[in-house]
Design a protein around this motif. Structure first.
Motif, short mmCIF file in Angstrom:
data_model
loop_
_atom_site.label_atom_id
_atom_site.label_comp_id
_atom_site.label_asym_id
_atom_site.label_seq_id
_atom_site.Cartn_x
_atom_site.Cartn_y
_atom_site.Cartn_z
N LEU A 197 -18.40 -75.65 33.58
CA LEU A 197 -19.68 -76.23 32.89
C LEU A 197 -20.01 -77.69 33.19
O LEU A 197 -20.90 -77.95 33.37
CB LEU A 197 -19.69 -75.80 31.28
N VAL A 198 -19.12 -78.38 33.06
CA VAL A 198 -19.03 -79.96 33.12
C VAL A 198 -19.51 -80.20 34.61
O VAL A 198 -20.46 -81.02 34.95
CB VAL A 198 -17.74 -80.50 32.90
N LEU A 199 -19.14 -79.29 35.46
CA LEU A 199 -19.20 -79.44 37.06
C LEU A 199 -20.59 -78.96 37.58
O LEU A 199 -20.94 -79.30 38.66
CB LEU A 199 -18.03 -78.92 37.95
N ALA A 200 -21.38 -78.23 36.54
CA ALA A 200 -22.43 -77.31 37.10
C ALA A 200 -23.49 -78.33 38.03
O ALA A 200 -23.85 -77.62 39.22
CB ALA A 200 -23.19 -76.79 36.10
N SER A 201 -24.07 -79.40 37.51
CA SER A 201 -25.04 -80.15 38.11
C SER A 201 -24.44 -80.58 39.40
O SER A 201 -25.05 -80.65 40.58
CB SER A 201 -25.51 -81.37 37.37
N SER A 202 -23.23 -81.09 39.50
CA SER A 202 -22.55 -81.58 40.74
C SER A 202 -22.31 -80.44 41.72
O SER A 202 -22.70 -80.82 42.67
CB SER A 202 -21.31 -82.24 40.39
N ASP A 255 -24.32 -78.07 42.12
CA ASP A 255 -25.80 -77.67 42.69
C ASP A 255 -25.92 -78.71 43.93
O ASP A 255 -26.48 -78.49 44.98
CB ASP A 255 -26.67 -78.19 41.76
N SER A 256 -25.58 -80.12 43.77
CA SER A 256 -25.69 -81.00 44.73
C SER A 256 -24.77 -80.81 45.88
O SER A 256 -25.05 -81.12 47.02
CB SER A 256 -25.34 -82.73 44.13
N ALA A 278 -23.76 -78.14 47.09
CA ALA A 278 -24.65 -77.07 47.91
C ALA A 278 -25.34 -77.51 48.99
O ALA A 278 -25.73 -77.03 49.95
CB ALA A 278 -25.08 -75.89 47.08
N THR A 306 -30.53 -70.03 42.22
CA THR A 306 -29.28 -70.64 42.77
C THR A 306 -28.66 -71.90 41.93
O THR A 306 -27.71 -72.62 42.14
CB THR A 306 -29.51 -71.26 44.41
N ASP A 307 -29.15 -72.07 40.82
CA ASP A 307 -28.76 -73.11 39.92
C ASP A 307 -27.59 -72.83 39.02
O ASP A 307 -27.49 -71.96 38.25
CB ASP A 307 -30.03 -73.52 38.88
N ARG A 354 -26.30 -74.48 36.73
CA ARG A 354 -26.44 -74.83 35.23
C ARG A 354 -26.61 -73.55 34.61
O ARG A 354 -26.36 -73.10 33.42
CB ARG A 354 -27.30 -75.86 35.11
N TRP A 355 -27.27 -72.58 35.36
CA TRP A 355 -27.61 -71.05 34.71
C TRP A 355 -26.68 -70.24 35.08
O TRP A 355 -26.37 -69.18 34.40
CB TRP A 355 -28.96 -70.77 34.83
N THR A 362 -26.42 -67.17 48.87
CA THR A 362 -25.51 -67.87 48.55
C THR A 362 -25.90 -68.99 47.82
O THR A 362 -25.42 -70.17 47.78
CB THR A 362 -24.64 -68.26 49.44
#
Lengths: 278, 330
Positions: B207-212, B214-215, B217, B272-273, B275-276, B330
């Protein structure tokens, strides 16, 4: 994560604002591409980096964007080496659009643009206040709001490039670097992207783009950097670099192309016209 | 409806689904226990035998939810990091590592399965992933292809080793044959306690890595310019996927299909997010696995089908639905 920390770390004697390349040597494996390159990019201006294939334009812009590490020398932002910045702090100052970014399958325009907000997120705060406004504004100024929920893969090349630029805008940085943003676009979309670059400059950003078309560069950029064999061959305003007989000589030297310099009937900027071959 | 509010609706719907299947799981089983038998037990009394049955079903349901959640989230991370739609936790060597460790312990150390399996499978999975990461690391390489290939090589080699051992000594591998399909039959609270720390650590890290993620990808270059420390995030992502999948595999054996299918279904639902994707995959994976376990207990009364057999049957229609909607991405 404020400018004050940046200022307090500024090394003595190097107080220049903006991006500075200091004695860069960059290479891949045994090849050296940039060798002792020095460059100061004018703040608040649109700079075009031009030069023949293989002269190191992309290598330079990627080094300025810290995706390549120089072997020697350093890139300084506001007097401080890029390596001394915290990555996210730097990403709030400096955005970079590579030539060939990976398109995640099925990603929508909105989801793509939202990824530009990553520098403002932290492990415990994965949504930042201002995300929605920044994303909406970036899509608005690049004209992709109507496409927000469309998959990127279904857009035309020009629309796609606008979406990528919107992502770098959502990053909300004073400096934007673009590696060949007009390549593979048709002429109308090339002009489109150049106008977006100019708009970004008008909003006070420093914009640096690698361009192939000398006439477009002369017409839209404030500052030209001509690269040749890993060094800066010439730089200055388009008139100073490409104007008159000196401009024709420069194109001959750097591109090995015989030409005369005319005047663009619309903008009055120098225009390279290759000589007819017998 | 914006993407975010749609995703929130999906998350709430999946949670409701999980609650429903969990409640059904407490009541349904190879022993038919009605509402009137179970309710007094839940209230703290009732028949002693029914009490034992319900207690075991509580542990089993909780463990099933953990296994499903962990495998699904692990699949999301692996597919994201490797940019490979066929990615699943097994790609990193988790499954073969755990299996090879169990086989080795059985063949050479008189190991007979049961509750101690956790302590054999967990280190086996960890060592295998470390081997894959070490073999797949090429200095300066931005590609994930070496990692995927290293995983394939290790899977082939360890798979052959497992086959050889099982063929050579079929007599000692009875418990292994059941474990390797994936089953919750022996589930108890000790197993849950043993694997929960690894699973929770993996979930928090994910969960902590979610935004990273996304980047990441968008490719290594763009991720770098977005302020992502690429090697760190990739390493932490592999660690999170390993912790999750190893906990699940140690608890229930290598349950197939959940780690592959649920991420696709989740992407079809919320995009594809990460965080969700990650929270939704936790809930949906848990619901799928508990539902599969219930189905396995009910269809083969008075015996039961192992959950690893059922997941594919229960999950396949959802994966096909996602494919047919053209939303498999993907």
């Amino acid at each position: 994560m404020t400018d004050t920390t940046a200022a307090s770390h500024t090394a003595p004697g190097t107080t220049a604002r903006g991006l500075v390349a200091d004695d860069l040597e960059v290479g891949y494996g045994p090849t050296t591409v940039l060798d002792g390159l020095n460059l100061t990019l004018p703040a608040g201006a649109f700079t075009a980096i031009v030069g023949p294939n293989g002269c190191g334009k992309s290598t330079l812009v990627r080094t300025l964007a810290r995706t390549l590490r120089p072997r020697r020398g350093a890139v300084l932002l506001d007097g401080r080496p890029l390596t001394a910045w915290r990555p996210k702090q730097l990403a709030q100052q400096l955005a970079f659009l590579p030539q060939d970014p990976v398109v995640p399958d099925g990603v929508t325009v909105r989801s793509l643009v939202a990824r530009g907000r990553h520098p403002y997120h932290s492990p415990l705060r994965q949504w930042a206040p201002g995300d929605d406004e920044a994303v909406a504004h970036a899509m608005d100024v690049t004209g992709v709001t109507a496409l927000a929920d469309d998959p990127l893969a279904e857009l035309s090349g020009g629309q796609r490039q606008r979406a990528w630029i919107a992502m770098t805008l959502a990053q909300d940085t004073p400096h934007v670097l673009l590696d060949e943003p007009t390549s593979f676009l048709d002429l109308a979309h090339q002009i489109d992207v150049l106008h977006v670059c100019r708009d970004m400059r008008d909003q006070g950003r420093t914009v640096v783009a690698v361009l192939h078309d000398l006439n477009q560069a002369a017409r839209y950029a404030d500052h030209l950097v001509v690269m040749h064999e890993g060094r800066v061959h010439a730089e200055g305003t388009p008139d100073a670099v490409l104007g008159g007989d000196a401009g024709a000589r420069l194109v001959g030297d750097v591109f090995d192309l015989a030409c005369e310099i005319a005047t663009d009937p619309q903008s009055g900027t120098p225009m390279v016209v290759p000589l007819a071959r017998a | 409806m914006t993407r975010g509010s749609r995703a929130l609706v999906v998350l709430l719907g999946a949670t409701a689904l999980l609650v429903v299947v969990a409640v059904v799981s407490l009541f349904a089983g190879s022993k038919d226990t009605g509402l009137t038998d179970v309710l007094p037990v839940l209230a703290g009394g009732g028949d002693e035998y029914v009490q034992a049955v319900v207690d075991s079903r509580v542990a089993r349901t909780a463990l099933g939810a953990l296994v499903g959640a962990a495998l699904a989230a692990s699949g999301v991370i692996v597919q994201g990091i490797t940019r490979n739609p066929l990615g699943e936790p097994g790609l990193l060597g988790v499954t073969v590592g755990a299996s090879a460790a169990v086989v080795t312990a059985t063949a050479f150390f008189g190991f007979t399965g049961g509750g101690a399996t956790v302590w054999v499978a967990l280190p086996g999975a960890a060592v295998a992933v470390l081997a894959v990461v070490t073999l797949g690391r090429r200095s300066g390489s931005e590609s994930v292809v070496p990692l995927v290939l290293a995983g394939a090589v290790l899977s082939a080699v360890l798979g052959a080793y497992i086959q050889a051992m099982v063929l050579a000594r079929p007599d000692v591998f009875d418990s292994y044959r059941h474990w390797v399909v994936g089953s919750l039959a022996g589930a108890d609270l000790q197993t849950l306690q043993a694997v929960a720390p690894a699973a929770i650590a993996g979930a928090v890290l994910a969960l902590v890595l979610a935004s990273s993620l996304d980047s990441l990808a968008l490719g290594d270059e763009l991720a770098t310019s977005l302020g992502v420390r690429v090697p760190l995030v990739r390493g932490a992502g592999i660690a999170a996927a390993t912790l999750l999948a190893a906990a699940a595999t140690a608890a229930a054996g290598p349950v197939a299909f959940v780690g592959l299918a649920v991420p696709h279904v989740v992407r079809a639902l919320v995009g594809t997010d990460h965080r969700w994707q990650l929270p939704v995959s936790f809930v949906l994976g848990a619901a799928l696995l508990v539902a599969a376990d219930v189905a396995g207990r009910v269809v083969a009364r008075p015996g039961e089908l192992m959950v690893g057999v059922v997941t594919a049957f229960v999950g396949a229609p959802f994966l096909l639905a996602a494919v047919r909607r053209g939303r498999v991405t993907t």
